[in-house]
Design a protein around this motif. Structure first.
Motif, short mmCIF file in Angstrom:
data_model
loop_
_atom_site.label_atom_id
_atom_site.label_comp_id
_atom_site.label_asym_id
_atom_site.label_seq_id
_atom_site.Cartn_x
_atom_site.Cartn_y
_atom_site.Cartn_z
N LEU A 94 9.63 10.18 -5.48
CA LEU A 94 9.46 11.56 -5.98
C LEU A 94 8.09 12.15 -5.65
O LEU A 94 7.89 13.37 -5.78
N LYS A 101 -0.71 3.14 -0.55
CA LYS A 101 0.49 2.29 -0.63
C LYS A 101 1.05 1.96 0.75
O LYS A 101 1.50 0.84 0.99
N TYR A 102 1.03 2.96 1.62
CA TYR A 102 1.65 2.74 2.93
C TYR A 102 0.57 2.47 3.98
O TYR A 102 0.63 2.96 5.11
N GLY A 139 6.86 2.62 -5.49
CA GLY A 139 7.18 4.03 -5.23
C GLY A 139 8.40 4.48 -6.02
O GLY A 139 9.24 3.66 -6.39
N THR A 140 8.47 5.78 -6.25
CA THR A 140 9.63 6.30 -6.99
C THR A 140 10.50 7.18 -6.09
O THR A 140 11.60 7.56 -6.46
N SER A 190 9.13 0.71 -0.34
CA SER A 190 8.68 1.67 -1.34
C SER A 190 8.73 1.06 -2.74
O SER A 190 7.82 1.21 -3.54
N TYR A 243 14.00 10.40 -1.28
CA TYR A 243 14.11 9.89 0.09
C TYR A 243 12.94 8.94 0.38
O TYR A 243 11.78 9.25 0.10
N ASP A 277 -4.77 8.78 6.68
CA ASP A 277 -4.79 7.32 6.50
C ASP A 277 -4.56 6.62 7.84
O ASP A 277 -4.08 7.23 8.80
N ILE A 295 0.88 2.83 8.04
CA ILE A 295 2.02 2.46 8.88
C ILE A 295 2.64 3.65 9.62
O ILE A 295 3.40 3.49 10.56
N ILE A 338 4.76 7.52 9.88
CA ILE A 338 6.12 7.94 9.52
C ILE A 338 6.86 8.30 10.82
O ILE A 338 6.35 9.12 11.61
N LEU A 386 6.27 12.90 -2.96
CA LEU A 386 6.12 14.02 -2.01
C LEU A 386 6.91 15.26 -2.43
O LEU A 386 6.55 16.38 -2.04
N SER A 387 7.97 15.06 -3.25
CA SER A 387 8.67 16.26 -3.78
C SER A 387 7.74 17.01 -4.72
O SER A 387 7.72 18.25 -4.73
N ASN A 408 0.06 7.52 -1.87
CA ASN A 408 0.89 7.13 -0.72
C ASN A 408 0.04 6.55 0.40
O ASN A 408 0.41 5.55 1.01
N ALA A 409 -1.10 7.25 0.67
CA ALA A 409 -1.96 6.81 1.77
C ALA A 409 -2.45 5.38 1.54
O ALA A 409 -2.65 4.62 2.50
N ASP A 432 11.53 3.45 4.00
CA ASP A 432 11.92 2.05 3.85
C ASP A 432 12.03 1.79 2.34
O ASP A 432 11.02 1.63 1.65
N SER A 473 -1.11 8.54 9.16
CA SER A 473 -0.58 9.88 8.86
C SER A 473 -1.70 10.77 8.38
O SER A 473 -2.65 10.31 7.74
#
Ligand code: ADP
Length: 449
Positions: free
Chosen positions: A410, A352-353, A407-408, A402, A395, A377, A380, A382, A412-413, A349-350, A398, A436
């Protein structure tokens, strides 16, 4: 139950009645024996005085007790009911011996038929002879036999009475139990008539509320599953539709030769997204089972982080992001595959975003009695109102962004679930445009995973 209580009451009443009857009769029998004996003693005293004054003549005309006059040597001088000549020597009779020795004596003996008891009372006269009076009395059992009829009648009355009373009493005991509304056992706990079964009612109430909680939990789980399935279907459908669309265009030959490559590339990317989605779903499903298939072991989180970071180096380079890892030996008990997923998803994520020329700094080191993992990171960021929700399944802040970065929804879940299994605490600090920081604190020892 009513029948059982009824039988018990009835039986107790009957046994108590019979036992009391026998006891009372026994006591009365003793009492009357004592009365009879003392009467016999005073009669003997009178007879002794009379005999001393008037001799044998005194006895003529006397009725009631049998009178025997015995000489000092034991021979019978007179008997009011038998011929004295045929009577044996009375020296060995208990009451006579006592009278000769002490002045008076008495004894009780059973007659040969056993249905009678004979009471004897003897007194010594001044001349050394002995006057003895005796009277017959029924034995206890003979008396019982004689009274059989009234006793049976009493028992019958008692029987009927106890039947009626027992049936009423058992109905009264069972009535409040039958009128219980088992849906609300707690309502009766403080009521006087339910005092004896209050612990039972309390336990029932407890179990019911536990059942309610369990049911609510089950319903909630079922609802989440249902939502998840619907979401998964939807998420799979979109890439499948575009794969199918591009493939159809290629199939019909309507695509210009220079467009074939980008189309194939799109199909490839969508297929990869689907693969990633399926992988994430498999990971989540495993975590949903509580990680039961995966075994916890002593492991070094720094080494796991190193592996995860290494496998993302290429992606970081592609995105123009600098990826660094600071580590110290960080031994802890955990499930290596799950820990790997946590670090991988956070770093992924770090990257990707992030923004071009951005940085991702990962650090793993012991902090007090915990192991701290930080993924920071310069991306961008959150928005504050989304920070709670990003851990929900599917969830995305954007959605199109994502999807663009593969992104999927999933990742962070999986992180949240994995952290929960390890009893780790997650904290997030983030601001849009600044970046973040995800911080996870793991206990080094686990009671039970
Ligand atoms: P995804 O597969 O979409 O990345 P995640 O569950 O990993 O799903 O993350 C959920 C959402 O949280 C992402 O779509 C993104 O909007 C946001 N997010 C997660 N990590 C970061 C981050 N490091 N920086 C900014 N936004 C993030």
């Amino acid at each position: 139950m009513s029948r059982k209580i009824y039988h018990a009451i009835w039986l107790v009443a009957l046994v108590v009645f019979l036992a009391s009857l026998v006891c009372i009769m026994g006591v009365l029998y003793r009492y009357f024996t004592d009365v009879q004996m003392s009467q016999l003693e005073s009669q003997t005293d009178l007879a002794a005085q009379g005999a001393a004054l008037e001799g044998e003549d005194y006895f003529t005309g006397l009725t009631g007790a049998r009178i025997t006059w015995i000489a000092a040597d034991g021979s019978v001088l007179y008997d009011s009911e038998a011929n004295r000549d045929t009577m044996e020597n009375h020296l060995q009779r208990q009451e006579v011996r006592q009278a000769l020795e002490n002045g008076s004596g008495n004894a009780v003996r059973y007659s040969s038929t056993l249905s009678e008891r004979l009471l004897y009372c003897a007194k010594r006269l001044p001349d050394g002879s002995v006057i003895r009076l005796s009277t017959a009395q029924k034995t206890f059992w003979a008396l019982l036999y004689d009274l059989a009829q009234p006793i049976c009648l009493m028992i019958l009355v008692a029987l009927v009475l106890s039947l009626v009373l027992a049936s009423r009493a058992s109905a009264r005991i069972v009535e409040p139990i039958n009128s219980l509304n088992l849906d609300t056992p707690a309502a009766y706990v403080d009521q006087e008539e339910y005092r004896e079964i209050a612990p039972l009612l309390r336990r029932m109430a407890q179990q019911q509320s536990q059942l309610k909680k369990d049911r609510a939990k089950l319903e909630q789980t079922a609802k989440i599953r249902q939502e998840f399935t619907a979401n998964v279907s939807h998420e799979l459908k979109t890439p499948l539709q575009s794969i199918s669309g591009y493939a159809e265009l290629l199939e019909t030959g309507m695509v210009r030769p220079e467009d074939v490559k980008p189309f194939a590339g799109k199909i490839h990317r969508e297929a990869q997204r689907m693969t990633k989605l399926v992988e994430d779903i498999i990971d989540l499903t495993k975590l949903d089972d509580g990680g039961s298939e995966m075994l916890p072991e002593r492991t070094d989180l720094a080494r796991i982080a190193e592996n995860a970071v290494d496998s993302l180096r290429f992606a970081a380079e592609e995105a123009g992001v600098t990826l660094t890892l600071q580590k110290e030996p960080s031994e802890m008990v955990g499930i290596p595959q799950v820990l790997y997923s946590i670090v991988y998803n956070l770093c992924d994520n770090a990257i990707k975003y992030n923004v071009p020329d951005g940085r991702v700094e990962v650090s793993v080191k012991p902090q007090g009695d915990r192991i701290r993992l930080v993924v920071r990171d310069t991306g961008i960021g959150i928005p504050a109102d989304a920070q709670e929700r990003i851990f929900e399944r599917f969830y995305r802040v954007d959605k199109s962004h994502s999807k663009e970065v593969g992104g999927t929804g999933l990742g962070l879940s999986i992180v949240k679930h994995g952290a929960k299994i390890h009893n780790a605490e997650i904290s997030l600090s983030s601001a849009p445009g600044e970046g973040s920081t995800f911080t996870l604190d793991f206990p080094t020892e686990q009671e039970e995973l």
